[in-house]
Motif scaffolding. Structure first.
Motif, PDB file in Angstrom:
ATOM      1  N   PHE A  27      36.532  86.173  36.751  1.00 28.89           N
ATOM      2  CA  PHE A  27      36.156  85.093  37.657  1.00 28.89           C
ATOM      3  C   PHE A  27      37.425  84.689  38.408  1.00 28.89           C
ATOM      4  O   PHE A  27      38.425  84.297  37.792  1.00 28.89           O
ATOM      5  CB  PHE A  27      35.585  83.930  36.852  1.00 28.89           C
ATOM      6  CG  PHE A  27      34.983  82.819  37.689  1.00 28.89           C
ATOM      7  CD1 PHE A  27      34.542  83.073  38.997  1.00 28.89           C
ATOM      8  CD2 PHE A  27      34.856  81.524  37.179  1.00 28.89           C
ATOM      9  CE1 PHE A  27      33.984  82.059  39.755  1.00 28.89           C
ATOM     10  CE2 PHE A  27      34.285  80.511  37.940  1.00 28.89           C
ATOM     11  CZ  PHE A  27      33.851  80.784  39.233  1.00 28.89           C
ATOM     12  N   PHE A  28      37.406  84.850  39.763  1.00 28.47           N
ATOM     13  CA  PHE A  28      38.600  84.504  40.525  1.00 28.47           C
ATOM     14  C   PHE A  28      38.179  83.814  41.821  1.00 28.47           C
ATOM     15  O   PHE A  28      37.011  83.884  42.235  1.00 28.47           O
ATOM     16  CB  PHE A  28      39.443  85.744  40.817  1.00 28.47           C
ATOM     17  CG  PHE A  28      38.834  86.678  41.817  1.00 28.47           C
ATOM     18  CD1 PHE A  28      39.080  86.561  43.184  1.00 28.47           C
ATOM     19  CD2 PHE A  28      37.991  87.707  41.387  1.00 28.47           C
ATOM     20  CE1 PHE A  28      38.516  87.428  44.086  1.00 28.47           C
ATOM     21  CE2 PHE A  28      37.420  88.565  42.291  1.00 28.47           C
ATOM     22  CZ  PHE A  28      37.670  88.437  43.657  1.00 28.47           C
ATOM     23  N   VAL A  29      39.174  83.181  42.437  1.00 28.38           N
ATOM     24  CA  VAL A  29      38.926  82.477  43.676  1.00 28.38           C
ATOM     25  C   VAL A  29      40.035  82.809  44.653  1.00 28.38           C
ATOM     26  O   VAL A  29      41.200  82.976  44.264  1.00 28.38           O
ATOM     27  CB  VAL A  29      38.848  80.947  43.453  1.00 28.38           C
ATOM     28  CG1 VAL A  29      40.157  80.411  42.923  1.00 28.38           C
ATOM     29  CG2 VAL A  29      38.484  80.246  44.765  1.00 28.38           C
ATOM     30  N   LEU A  30      39.696  82.952  45.907  1.00 27.03           N
ATOM     31  CA  LEU A  30      40.650  83.099  46.997  1.00 27.03           C
ATOM     32  C   LEU A  30      40.703  81.771  47.707  1.00 27.03           C
ATOM     33  O   LEU A  30      39.692  81.297  48.264  1.00 27.03           O
ATOM     34  CB  LEU A  30      40.207  84.210  47.958  1.00 27.03           C
ATOM     35  CG  LEU A  30      40.268  85.642  47.411  1.00 27.03           C
ATOM     36  CD1 LEU A  30      39.467  86.592  48.295  1.00 27.03           C
ATOM     37  CD2 LEU A  30      41.705  86.121  47.313  1.00 27.03           C
ATOM     38  N   THR A  31      41.864  81.139  47.642  1.00 27.54           N
ATOM     39  CA  THR A  31      41.968  79.790  48.181  1.00 27.54           C
ATOM     40  C   THR A  31      43.118  79.710  49.160  1.00 27.54           C
ATOM     41  O   THR A  31      44.079  80.496  49.082  1.00 27.54           O
ATOM     42  CB  THR A  31      42.173  78.771  47.034  1.00 27.54           C
ATOM     43  OG1 THR A  31      42.245  77.474  47.588  1.00 27.54           O
ATOM     44  CG2 THR A  31      43.453  79.078  46.269  1.00 27.54           C
TER      45      THR A  31
END
Length: 811
Positions: A27-31
Motif C-alpha cells: 500500500f503506497f501513496v504518491l504525494t
C-alpha cells in the motif's frame, strides 16, 4: 499483475533516472503539490505495458512522452504475472523534425532467481526468453495479462477523468468489459466452436447420406447370384483347357505341315528362278582377246625402250650443259666489258684534262689575288690616315695617341683605295670559285680512274675463267646439239611411259576377266549348293557354259517331281486348319453361353481367367458394399446425434443467452459488494441497484428510498459510487473469472480532495483493509495530507525548474 520495479528517464517531467522499488510494498501513496509529477509515475507504468497513456487522449499518442528539451527517454517495468517475472522496456527518441517515436520495445521473461532489489541491469540481463519485440509487445502484454488497454485503464489503473467510466457505461459496453475482464469469452468461444462443430457434423451427415445413397442396397440374392457365377466359371476351366490343348496340338501339326509346304514351295520357286548369266558364253573369247592385246602391248613397250636407250647413249657423249652455259655467259660478259673499258679510258683521259685546266685556272686566280692585295697595300700606305680612321670607334682609345676617341674624324676615301679594295674582294671570290672547280675536277678524275681499275680487274677475272674455254661459236654449236639430244630423249621416255601404261591397262583388263570368270564359277556353285537337299549333282570339268547347262537341265527335271508333292502338302494344311476352326467355334459357343465373348485373336484360357477374376472381384465388392452400407447407416445415425447435440449447445451458449445471464449474475455480485462499500462511504445514504436492463441506479435512503440514475449524482457522490464499484471489481475479479484473471494491483488517481473528512476517513479505512486482507497492491495519487499520512509507504514528488524528482518516505 504486480509491479516489482519501475524505472524511467526523460519521461514526462522526469529528466533524470528515477527508480521506484515496489517489491516490498502493498500500500503506497504518491504525494506532492499539484503539477509536481505524481500522475506521471502511473503514466510510466501504463506506458511501459501498452505504449500509451490515457491522459494523452488518443490511444496511440506518444508526443507528450519525452520531457521538454530531451531527445531520448526510456521506461522499464519489472512485474510478476501468470506465475512468472517479466520486463517491459520501451525506448523513445525525438527526430530532427521534432517527432517522438518509439525506437525500441521488447517484452522478456526474466529469471526470477535474481532478487528484485538487485541492480536493474542485472535483473534485465537475466533473460530466460524473449517474448515479443517492436509492435508486437502491446499485443503480447494483453495476452499475458488477459486484458487489453481499455480494460486495464478501467480495472487496474483508474486515471484522472476516467474514474467513473464503468459506472456510467452503457449496459452493452459494461457487458463487453465484464466478458473480457472475467474471461467469459470462453463461453462464447465454446458456443462458436459448438456451432462450427454442428456445421461440420451436418456436412458429414449429408456426405454419409449421399454415399449411402450412391452405394445402394446390396441384398443376399445379389450376393448369391454373384457366387453362382464364380462357380459356373470355375466349372468351365476343364472344358476350356481341353479345347485349348486340342487347338494347340492341331496348331503344332499345321505349323509343321506349313513349314514343309513352304520349304517345298520355296525350292520349286528357286528352281524356276534359276537363270544362266548372259555373259558366260563369250567370257572365253574375251579372255583370248585380252591375252593377244597383252602380247602386242609388250612388243610396243620393248621397241620404245630401245629407242630410249639409243637417245640416252647419244646424249651421254655430249658436253655438260651447265659448263656450256657458263662459258656462253662468260663470253657475253667479256664482249660487253671490252666496250666498257674503251669508254672508261676515254672518260678518264677527259677527266684528267679537265683537272689540269682547273688547276691552271686556280693558280692564275691565286696570282691575281696576290697582285690585287699588293696594289691595295700600296694604296693604304699612301693614304694611312684614311685607313686609320676607318678602324676608330667612339669611346675606344686611339691606337696612336692612346686618347679616348669622342668624335670620329671624317676623311674622304680616295678613289684609288676603293678600287684597290674592290679588286682584292673580286680576286678572293675568283680564288674560291677556282678552288671549288679544281676540287670537283680532281674528284671526277679519281672516280673515273677507280671505275677503270675495277673494269680492268673484271677483265682479268674473265680472262682466267675463259682460259680453257672453246671459242663462242663452238660453245653455241655444242649447246644446240645438247638441247636437241635432250628433247629426243624426253620424247623417247614419254613413249616408253605410254607403252608401259597401255601394257598395264591390258593386264588389268585380263585380271578383271579372270575375276569375272572366278565369280561366274562361284555363282554356279552357289546356285547348285542351294539344292543339295534335293540331290543336285556336283559341278565337274572346266567348261563354265557346260556346267551351267547341266544345272539347268537338272532343275527342269526336279520341278516336275516337286509339283505333285506341293499339292499333297497344301491339302494336309487345309484339313488341319478346318479341324482347328471347328474346335474353336465349339469353344466360342460354350463361352458365349456364359456371357464371354471370344475375340478373333483372343486366348480362351486367358479370357476365362480374366472373367473369373472379374467375377471374384464383383463378389468381393458386393460383400464389401454390403458391409460398408451397414457401417454407413451407423455413421448416419452417429452424425445426426452429434449434429443435434452441437447445435443445441451452440444455441444455449449464444452471447444473447448464456453470456448475458453470466454477466447479469456477475453484475449482481459486484453491485451487492459495491452497495455495502457505498453505504459505508455515503454514511448509509446511497445503495447501488441493477435495473432490469442491466442499467445501474442508486437508492437514496435519505429520500425514502427513491431510485435515481447514476448520472444525477454530484461529483463527490459519483466518486464514492465509482470507487465502490472499482473496489468491488478488484476484489471479485479472481473469483468471478474462475481464476483466469489475477489483477492483484490497483492504482487510483482521482481527486480525493472533494471528499469530506468523514468520507475521506472511510475511504482510507477501506483501502487499508483491501491492502491488508488481500494479496493486492494498492497505490493512490493524492495531495491530501490527511489521506497520505495513513499510508505506510509514501513517495514524495517534487519539481524544480529542470525536472521532477521522487523520494521514498517511510512513515
Amino acid at each position: 499483475m504486480r509491479p516489482l520495479r519501475l524505472m524511467f528517464e526523460g519521461f514526462g517531467s522526469y529528466r533524470e533516472v528515477t527508480d521506484v522499488h515496489l517489491s516490498d510494498v502493498d500500500f503506497f501513496v504518491l504525494t506532492g503539490p499539484t503539477g509536481a509529477g505524481k500522475s506521471t509515475v502511473i503514466d510510466a507504468l501504463c506506458f511501459a505495458l501498452y505504449g500509451t497513456v490515457p491522459r494523452w487522449g488518443k490511444k496511440d499518442a506518444i508526443r507528450n512522452a519525452l520531457a521538454p528539451s530531451v531527445n531520448e527517454g526510456r521506461v522499464c517495468l519489472v512485474f510478476e504475472a501468470a506465475g512468472g517475472r517479466y520486463a517491459a522496456v520501451r525506448l523513445l527518441r525525438r527526430s530532427a523534425q521534432g517527432t517522438v517515436q518509439t525506437k525500441e520495445a521488447r517484452l522478456d521473461r526474466l529469471d526470477d532467481a535474481v532478487a528484485p532489489d538487485a541492480e536493474l541491469t542485472t535483473i534485465l540481463e537475466a533473460v530466460a526468453e524473449s517474448v515479443a519485440e517492436g509492435d508486437k509487445v502491446t499485443g503480447a502484454v494483453g495476452e499475458l495479462l488477459g486484458i487489453g488497454y481499455e480494460q486495464f485503464t478501467q480495472c487496474v489503473v483508474l486515471p484522472q477523468g476516467r474514474f467513473a467510466e464503468f459506472l456510467h457505461a452503457k449496459p452493452g459496453d459494461r457487458q463487453d468489459l465484464l466478458i473480457q475482464l472475467l474471461a467469459y469469452a470462453v463461453y462464447e468461444n465454446a458456443g462458436q466452436r459448438a456451432r462450427e462443430r454442428a456445421k461440420v457434423a451436418t456436412g458429414k451427415l449429408e456426405m454419409a447420406q449421399k454415399r449411402l445413397g450412391e452405394l445402394g442396397t446390396v441384398t443376399d440374392d445379389v450376393v448369391a447370384a454373384a457366387s453362382r457365377k464364380v462357380r459356373e466359371l470355375a466349372d468351365l476351366e476343364s472344358t476350356v483347357e481341353e479345347a485349348v490343348d486340342r487347338m494347340a496340338e492341331l496348331r503344332t501339326k499345321w505349323t509343321e505341315a506349313n513349314t514343309v509346304a513352304l520349304r517345298v514351295r520355296d525350292q520349286d520357286r528357286a528352281l524356276g528362278e534359276l537363270r544362266q548369266p548372259g555373259d558366260v558364253v563369250d567370257l572365253a573369247a574375251r579372255l583370248t582377246l585380252a591375252d593377244e592385246e597383252i602380247a602386242r602391248r609388250a612388243e610396243e613397250r620393248v621397241a620404245a625402250e630401245k629407242v630410249e636407250a639409243e637417245a640416252e647413249a647419244t646424249r651421254t657423249g655430249l658436253p655438260d650443259p651447265a659448263a656450256l652455259q657458263r662459258w656462253r655467259a662468260a663470253h657475253t660478259r667479256s664482249a660487253t666489258l671490252t666496250g666498257r673499258l674503251e669508254r672508261l679510258e676515254t672518260d678518264a683521259t677527259a677527266a684528267e684534262s679537265a683537272e689540269d685546266t682547273a688547276a691552271a685556272g686556280f693558280a692564275a686566280a691565286e696570282r691575281a689575288l696576290a697582285d690585287a692585295e699588293t696594289t691595295s697595300a700600296e694604296a693604304d700606305r699612301a693614304h694611312r690616315a684614311v685607313a686609320l680612321a676607318a678602324d676608330l670607334a667612339e669611346g675606344e682609345p686611339c691606337p696612336v695617341c692612346r686618347q679616348q676617341v669622342t668624335d670620329l674624324p671624317h676623311h674622304e676615301v680616295p678613289a684609288d683605295v676603293d678600287t684597290a679594295r674592290d679588286a682584292v674582294r673580286t680576286a678572293k671570290a675568283q680564288v674560291s670559285a677556282r678552288r671549288r672547280a679544281h676540287a670537283e675536277a680532281s674528284k671526277a678524275t679519281a672516280s673515273a680512274r677507280a671505275e677503270l681499275t675495277a673494269a680492268h680487274r673484271q677483265a682479268q677475272d674473265l680472262a682466267a675463267e675463259l682460259r680453257d674455254a672453246p671459242p663462242p661459236a663452238e660453245v653455241d654449236e655444242a649447246l644446240t646439239r645438247r638441247e636437241a639430244a635432250d628433247a629426243a630423249l624426253e620424247r623417247a621416255r614419254a613413249a616408253v611411259r605410254s607403252a608401259r601404261r597401255a601394257e598395264e591397262d591390258a593386264t588389268r583388263r585380263r585380271t578383271a576377266l579372270v575375276e569375272e570368270e572366278r565369280a561366274a564359277w562361284s555363282a554356279l556353285r552357289a546356285s547348285r549348293d542351294q539344292f543339295v537337299a534335293l540331290g543336285v549333282p556336283p559341278v565337274e570339268g572346266t567348261d563354265l557354259a557346260a556346267g551351267w547347262q547341266g544345272l539347268l537341265d537338272w532343275a527342269r527335271t526336279q520341278r516336275a517331281e516337286l509339283s505333285g508333292r506341293v499339292t499333297e502338302l497344301e491339302r494336309a494344311e487345309d484339313e488341319l486348319r478346318t479341324e482347328g476352326s471347328a474346335v474353336r467355334s465349339a469353344l466360342t459357343e460354350t463361352l458365349d453361353a456364359h456371357g464371354i465373348v471370344l475375340p478373333r485373336d483372343g486366348k480362351p484360357d486367358v479370357l476365362l481367367a480374366a472373367h473369373q477374376a472379374e467375377a471374384r472381384r464383383d463378389l468381393d465388392d458386393l460383400v464389401a458394399r454390403r458391409s460398408r452400407s451397414a457401417a454407413l447407416a451407423e455413421e448416419v445415425e452417429r452424425f445426426r446425434e452429434e449434429e443435434q447435440v452441437a447445435r443445441m449447445l451452440g444455441n444455449l451458449l449464444k452471447s444473447n443467452g448464456f453470456e448475458a445471464w453470466l454477466c447479469a449474475e456477475a453484475l449482481d455480485s459486484l453491485v451487492t459488494e459495491a452497495s455495502e462499500i457505498l453505504l459505508q462511504l455515503s454514511g448509509g445514504q446511497y445503495e447501488l441497484v441493477r435495473a432490469e436492463r442491466n442499467e445501474l441506479v442508486v437508492l437514496d435512503h435519505n429520500d425514502a428510498g427513491t431510485r435515481r440514475p447514476v448520472n444525477t449524482l454530484s461529483g463527490g457522490e459519483t466518486f464514492q459510487a465509482s470507487l465502490a464499484l472499482a473496489l468491488a471489481l478488484s476484489h471479485q475479479v479472481v473469483g468471478l473469472s474462475g481464476g483466469k484473471r489475477d489483477l492483484n494491483s490497483m492504482f487510483l488517481d482521482e481527486g480525493f480532495g472533494t471528499l469530506d473528512e468523514a468520507t475521506l476517513d472511510t475511504v482510507a479505512a477501506t483501502l487499508e483493509r483491501l491492502a491488508q486482507e488481500t494479496d493486492r497492491m494498492v497505490g493512490i495519487v493524492t495531495h491530501v495530507p490527511a489521506l497520505a499520512e495513513r499510508v505506510p509507504v509514501q513517495f514524495a514528488v517534487t519539481r524544480d525548474g529542470a525536472s521532477s524528482r521522487l523520494r521514498r518516505v517511510e512513515v
